[in-house]
Design a protein around this motif. Structure first.
Motif, PDB file in Angstrom:
ATOM      1  N   ILE A 151       0.983  -8.161   3.865  1.00  0.00           N
ATOM      2  CA  ILE A 151       0.774  -6.808   3.339  1.00  0.00           C
ATOM      3  C   ILE A 151      -0.650  -6.761   2.791  1.00  0.00           C
ATOM      4  O   ILE A 151      -1.039  -7.637   2.014  1.00  0.00           O
ATOM      5  CB  ILE A 151       1.771  -6.482   2.209  1.00  0.00           C
ATOM      6  CG1 ILE A 151       3.214  -6.580   2.743  1.00  0.00           C
ATOM      7  CG2 ILE A 151       1.516  -5.079   1.654  1.00  0.00           C
ATOM      8  CD1 ILE A 151       4.281  -6.310   1.691  1.00  0.00           C
TER       9      ILE A 151
ATOM     10  N   SER B 120       1.436  -9.962  11.677  1.00  0.00           N
ATOM     11  CA  SER B 120       1.413  -8.506  11.583  1.00  0.00           C
ATOM     12  C   SER B 120       0.987  -8.108  10.175  1.00  0.00           C
ATOM     13  O   SER B 120       1.280  -8.812   9.201  1.00  0.00           O
ATOM     14  CB  SER B 120       2.767  -7.913  11.939  1.00  0.00           C
ATOM     15  OG  SER B 120       3.654  -8.083  10.878  1.00  0.00           O
TER      16      SER B 120
ATOM     17  N   THR C 260       0.797  -4.875   7.399  1.00  0.00           N
ATOM     18  CA  THR C 260       1.133  -3.491   7.061  1.00  0.00           C
ATOM     19  C   THR C 260       0.506  -3.154   5.726  1.00  0.00           C
ATOM     20  O   THR C 260       0.250  -4.038   4.906  1.00  0.00           O
ATOM     21  CB  THR C 260       2.660  -3.269   6.931  1.00  0.00           C
ATOM     22  OG1 THR C 260       3.177  -4.217   6.015  1.00  0.00           O
ATOM     23  CG2 THR C 260       3.384  -3.391   8.242  1.00  0.00           C
ATOM     24  N   VAL C 261       0.263  -1.866   5.540  1.00  0.00           N
ATOM     25  CA  VAL C 261      -0.128  -1.424   4.201  1.00  0.00           C
ATOM     26  C   VAL C 261       1.186  -1.324   3.416  1.00  0.00           C
ATOM     27  O   VAL C 261       2.252  -1.273   4.025  1.00  0.00           O
ATOM     28  CB  VAL C 261      -0.866  -0.059   4.252  1.00  0.00           C
ATOM     29  CG1 VAL C 261      -2.153  -0.176   5.029  1.00  0.00           C
ATOM     30  CG2 VAL C 261       0.015   1.057   4.800  1.00  0.00           C
TER      31      VAL C 261
ATOM     32  N   TYR D  78       4.422  -0.008   1.840  1.00  0.00           N
ATOM     33  CA  TYR D  78       5.226   1.215   1.947  1.00  0.00           C
ATOM     34  C   TYR D  78       6.125   1.291   0.721  1.00  0.00           C
ATOM     35  O   TYR D  78       7.043   0.473   0.598  1.00  0.00           O
ATOM     36  CB  TYR D  78       6.140   1.169   3.177  1.00  0.00           C
ATOM     37  CG  TYR D  78       5.408   1.079   4.488  1.00  0.00           C
ATOM     38  CD1 TYR D  78       4.480   2.046   4.826  1.00  0.00           C
ATOM     39  CD2 TYR D  78       5.665   0.053   5.387  1.00  0.00           C
ATOM     40  CE1 TYR D  78       3.800   1.973   6.036  1.00  0.00           C
ATOM     41  CE2 TYR D  78       4.994  -0.031   6.593  1.00  0.00           C
ATOM     42  CZ  TYR D  78       4.064   0.934   6.905  1.00  0.00           C
ATOM     43  OH  TYR D  78       3.403   0.861   8.085  1.00  0.00           O
TER      44      TYR D  78
ATOM     45  N   ASN E 175       6.406   1.592  12.082  1.00  0.00           N
ATOM     46  CA  ASN E 175       5.397   0.583  12.398  1.00  0.00           C
ATOM     47  C   ASN E 175       3.968   1.105  12.509  1.00  0.00           C
ATOM     48  O   ASN E 175       3.228   0.712  13.377  1.00  0.00           O
ATOM     49  CB  ASN E 175       5.758  -0.126  13.707  1.00  0.00           C
ATOM     50  CG  ASN E 175       7.095  -0.806  13.582  1.00  0.00           C
ATOM     51  OD1 ASN E 175       7.370  -1.444  12.582  1.00  0.00           O
ATOM     52  ND2 ASN E 175       7.927  -0.629  14.585  1.00  0.00           N
ATOM     53  N   GLU E 176       3.589   1.996  11.621  1.00  0.00           N
ATOM     54  CA  GLU E 176       2.224   2.503  11.667  1.00  0.00           C
ATOM     55  C   GLU E 176       1.566   2.256  10.311  1.00  0.00           C
ATOM     56  O   GLU E 176       2.243   2.357   9.276  1.00  0.00           O
ATOM     57  CB  GLU E 176       2.271   4.003  11.940  1.00  0.00           C
ATOM     58  CG  GLU E 176       0.995   4.563  12.505  1.00  0.00           C
ATOM     59  CD  GLU E 176       1.011   6.080  12.442  1.00  0.00           C
ATOM     60  OE1 GLU E 176      -0.055   6.650  12.190  1.00  0.00           O
ATOM     61  OE2 GLU E 176       2.085   6.669  12.617  1.00  0.00           O
ATOM     62  N   ASN E 177       0.253   1.935  10.309  1.00  0.00           N
ATOM     63  CA  ASN E 177      -0.399   1.665   9.032  1.00  0.00           C
ATOM     64  C   ASN E 177      -0.990   2.930   8.430  1.00  0.00           C
ATOM     65  O   ASN E 177      -2.112   3.304   8.714  1.00  0.00           O
ATOM     66  CB  ASN E 177      -1.463   0.576   9.197  1.00  0.00           C
ATOM     67  CG  ASN E 177      -0.825  -0.777   9.121  1.00  0.00           C
ATOM     68  OD1 ASN E 177       0.030  -1.020   8.249  1.00  0.00           O
ATOM     69  ND2 ASN E 177      -1.163  -1.651  10.047  1.00  0.00           N
ATOM     70  N   LYS E 178      -0.206   3.549   7.609  1.00  0.00           N
ATOM     71  CA  LYS E 178      -0.587   4.829   7.051  1.00  0.00           C
ATOM     72  C   LYS E 178      -0.199   4.833   5.573  1.00  0.00           C
ATOM     73  O   LYS E 178       0.967   4.590   5.231  1.00  0.00           O
ATOM     74  CB  LYS E 178       0.250   5.880   7.793  1.00  0.00           C
ATOM     75  CG  LYS E 178      -0.286   7.252   7.780  1.00  0.00           C
ATOM     76  CD  LYS E 178       0.469   8.055   8.804  1.00  0.00           C
ATOM     77  CE  LYS E 178       0.957   9.311   8.133  1.00  0.00           C
ATOM     78  NZ  LYS E 178       1.672  10.193   9.007  1.00  0.00           N
TER      79      LYS E 178
ATOM     80  N   GLU F 113      -8.178   3.872   4.151  1.00  0.00           N
ATOM     81  CA  GLU F 113      -7.227   3.584   5.234  1.00  0.00           C
ATOM     82  C   GLU F 113      -7.937   3.232   6.545  1.00  0.00           C
ATOM     83  O   GLU F 113      -7.566   2.272   7.224  1.00  0.00           O
ATOM     84  CB  GLU F 113      -6.313   4.798   5.438  1.00  0.00           C
ATOM     85  CG  GLU F 113      -5.207   4.555   6.431  1.00  0.00           C
ATOM     86  CD  GLU F 113      -4.285   5.766   6.555  1.00  0.00           C
ATOM     87  OE1 GLU F 113      -3.620   6.132   5.575  1.00  0.00           O
ATOM     88  OE2 GLU F 113      -4.256   6.345   7.652  1.00  0.00           O
TER      89      GLU F 113
ATOM     90  N   LYS G  10      -7.586  -0.212   8.592  1.00  0.00           N
ATOM     91  CA  LYS G  10      -7.079  -0.197   9.980  1.00  0.00           C
ATOM     92  C   LYS G  10      -8.046  -0.928  10.893  1.00  0.00           C
ATOM     93  O   LYS G  10      -7.657  -1.702  11.765  1.00  0.00           O
ATOM     94  CB  LYS G  10      -6.934   1.248  10.473  1.00  0.00           C
ATOM     95  CG  LYS G  10      -5.618   1.869  10.122  1.00  0.00           C
ATOM     96  CD  LYS G  10      -5.492   3.186  10.847  1.00  0.00           C
ATOM     97  CE  LYS G  10      -4.117   3.778  10.604  1.00  0.00           C
ATOM     98  NZ  LYS G  10      -3.952   5.124  11.030  1.00  0.00           N
TER      99      LYS G  10
ATOM    100  N   ILE H  39      -7.938  -4.680  10.289  1.00  0.00           N
ATOM    101  CA  ILE H  39      -6.705  -5.237  10.869  1.00  0.00           C
ATOM    102  C   ILE H  39      -6.880  -5.386  12.378  1.00  0.00           C
ATOM    103  O   ILE H  39      -6.533  -6.422  12.964  1.00  0.00           O
ATOM    104  CB  ILE H  39      -5.485  -4.333  10.536  1.00  0.00           C
ATOM    105  CG1 ILE H  39      -5.176  -4.383   9.043  1.00  0.00           C
ATOM    106  CG2 ILE H  39      -4.260  -4.725  11.364  1.00  0.00           C
ATOM    107  CD1 ILE H  39      -4.087  -3.426   8.559  1.00  0.00           C
TER     108      ILE H  39
END
Ligand code: B12
Length: 437
Positions: free
Chosen positions: A347, A374, A376-377, A379, A403-406, A415, A419, A422
């Protein structure tokens, strides 16, 4: 014969990146328990279906009870389906269940006739039986005594019923039926996976609950108490899954390796019964002993997914992971020695961390022998500690993404910068893998 109960998993394939498709175990498990009570039930897994086809199929059944599963990406579909069906099935009872209604019963009880929270394996089928077999044939909810159904929640103009959900006991978990997999489109699932990975995995759950309290995690259904099925029962279900044409298991337990004794017995049984199926599971970096690793490989474990999360001890402590970066390196060496591949979850952009700690995470991800990484930001999942800390989140907002980095909160990090970083790290990782650096 028409079915009295219809259960719906309202997920329609989205073709999102890094997609994983599995038969929904929730409605499969409930279906098995309802059938066991002698009630005809039909389950709709919408994954490979079209919306109108599912609606038409449910209407043909004209079921007395329609149950819809909901989690964070599915509430929009849930309410849309409820509207389409309710108009045409005025005499059916509509019931909501799953992780999101468990966390926000009010939101669902306003639209549905009632909500079941938590582990509904016993209470919901029992309710279905009592309601459908009402001797007066009137099937009137108002006249039923409802406080015996664990997790039930009703709110309307006349009353509020709120029975706190109980977790199943160890004994009850041991007595559950196998998930009913008869309704799944096995061929489609297997073809999807054959193209993606060359194998055909199916999910199974053997233990329930996890005692850890990671800051970002939410455990609305199974909670903190670990409960286990019996090993022979698990093996019988695995052999059934194998007979359906699957060659691999994706063990969906929160942390399959928590109980070393259970893990050891499971591995010995897989070897002794010559089950000959490979498997992967989720684990923690501090929960597998050296001797277990070798045994796991012998029993078919080919990959383990580890929440490594960060390359910085300070960030790990913000995440309340209860381990240090050094523990991750020891575990990775151990798995590597046992020839078990590692998928690592990281993360990045955790509230309170720094650019320097993010860079440490990227560095760690490239320096250890992972098979897959993998990022992720964070959540903020409803029900998690993180969710409580982040201001301005609205529980009525469904997630539009999987599964999206938002970022769905105001982050101190940019962001698009994250992204891009990453993307670069993932590409560097793939290069190194190809060159076997
Ligand atoms: C396997 C899994 C997946 C798989 C497949 C999901 C599938 N087809 O079922 C994959 C990897 C694809 C996946 C993806 C995602 N997942 Co997921 N997943 C899981 C996991 C690990 C196990 C699910 C499972 O099989 N449970 C076993 C069954 C038996 O339990 P159950 O479904 O909850 O059903 C019980 C009750 O909920 C209830 N019930 C269920 N349905 C119904 C219906 C009615 C009418 C009633 C009355 C009761 C009821 O009774 C059942 C028996 O007790 C859970 C964690 C967990 N421990 O449950 C997370 C979990 C469900 N996932 C979660 C999330 C966030 C995601 C993603 C959004 C992740 C992401 N960032 O993209 C995506 C979204 C995918 C999508 N479909 O849109 C969250 C949901 C949180 C929430 N508040 O909604 C969970 C809880 C994990 C977590 N701790 O955060 N996931």
């Amino acid at each position: 014969m028409k079915s009295e109960v219809a259960l719906i998993y309202p997920y329609f394939r989205t073709y999102a990146d890094i997609q994983q498709l599995f038969q929904p175990l929730g409605i499969a498990s409930l279906g098995a328990e309802i059938k066991n009570l002698g009630i005809p039930v039909i389950q709709y897994d919408c994954t490979f279906e079209k919306y109108d086809d599912v609606i038409d199929a449910v209407l043909v059944q004209n079921p007395g009870i329609v149950g819809i599963y909901t989690m964070i990406t599915l509430s929009r579909n849930t309410f849309k389906m409820l509207k389409s069906l309710r108009e045409k099935l005025p005499h059916s009872l509509f019931i909501s269940g799953g992780p999101l209604p468990t966390l926000y019963p009010d939101r669902f009880a306003k639209e549905f006739d009632l909500v079941f929270r938590g582990e509904s394996d016993i209470s919901f089928p029992m309710f279905c039986k009592d309601y459908l077999e009402d001797p007066s044939k009137e099937r009137i909810l108002k006249t039923m005594t409802l406080d015996k159904y664990s997790g039930i929640y009703i709110i309307d103009n006349e009353r509020k019923v709120d029975v706190i959900p109980k977790h199943l006991s160890q004994k009850e978990v041991g007595e559950l039926q196998f998930a009913d997999r008869s309704f799944a489109r096995h061929k489609e699932y297997q073809e999807f996976w054959k193209l993606k990975s060359g194998d055909s995995p199916a999910t199974i759950m053997m233990t329930k609950g996890c005692p850890f309290n990671c800051d970002f995690c939410s455990k609305p259904i199974f909670g903190n108490k670990l409960r286990k099925r019996s090993v022979p029962d698990c093996i019988r279900e695995i052999l059934y899954i194998k007979s359906l044409g699957y060659n691999q298991l994706w063990i969906a337990d929160d942390c399959f390796t928590l109980d070393g004794r259970f893990l050891g017995n499971f591995c010995l049984a897989m070897i002794e019964k010559k089950v000959n199926m490979t498997w992967s599971c989720l684990s923690r970096v501090d929960s597998i002993k050296e001797e277990s690793a070798e045994l796991m490989r012998e029993a078919g474990c080919i990959k383990i997914f580890l929440g490594v999360e960060s390359g910085s001890d300070r960030t790990l402590s913000l995440m309340k992971k209860n381990f240090k970066v050094k523990d991750a390196t020891i575990m990775i060496e151990r798995m590597n020695k046992a020839n078990i591949k590692i998928g690592a979850f990281f993360i990045v952009g955790y509230p309170g961390e720094t650019i320097d700690s993010i860079n440490k995470t990227f560095k760690l991800s490239l320096s250890l022998p992972f098979d897959e990484i993998s990022f992720t930001v964070p959540y903020p999942l409803p029900g998690s500690n993180l969710y409580k800390k982040i201001k301005g989140l609205n529980s009525d907002n469904d997630w539009d993404f999987e599964n999206e980095n938002k970022f769905i909160f105001k982050s101190q990090f940019d962001e698009s910068w994250l992204k891009n970083e990453i993307k670069m790290i993932l590409s560097e990782f793939e290069n190194r893998k190809t060159l076997k650096i």
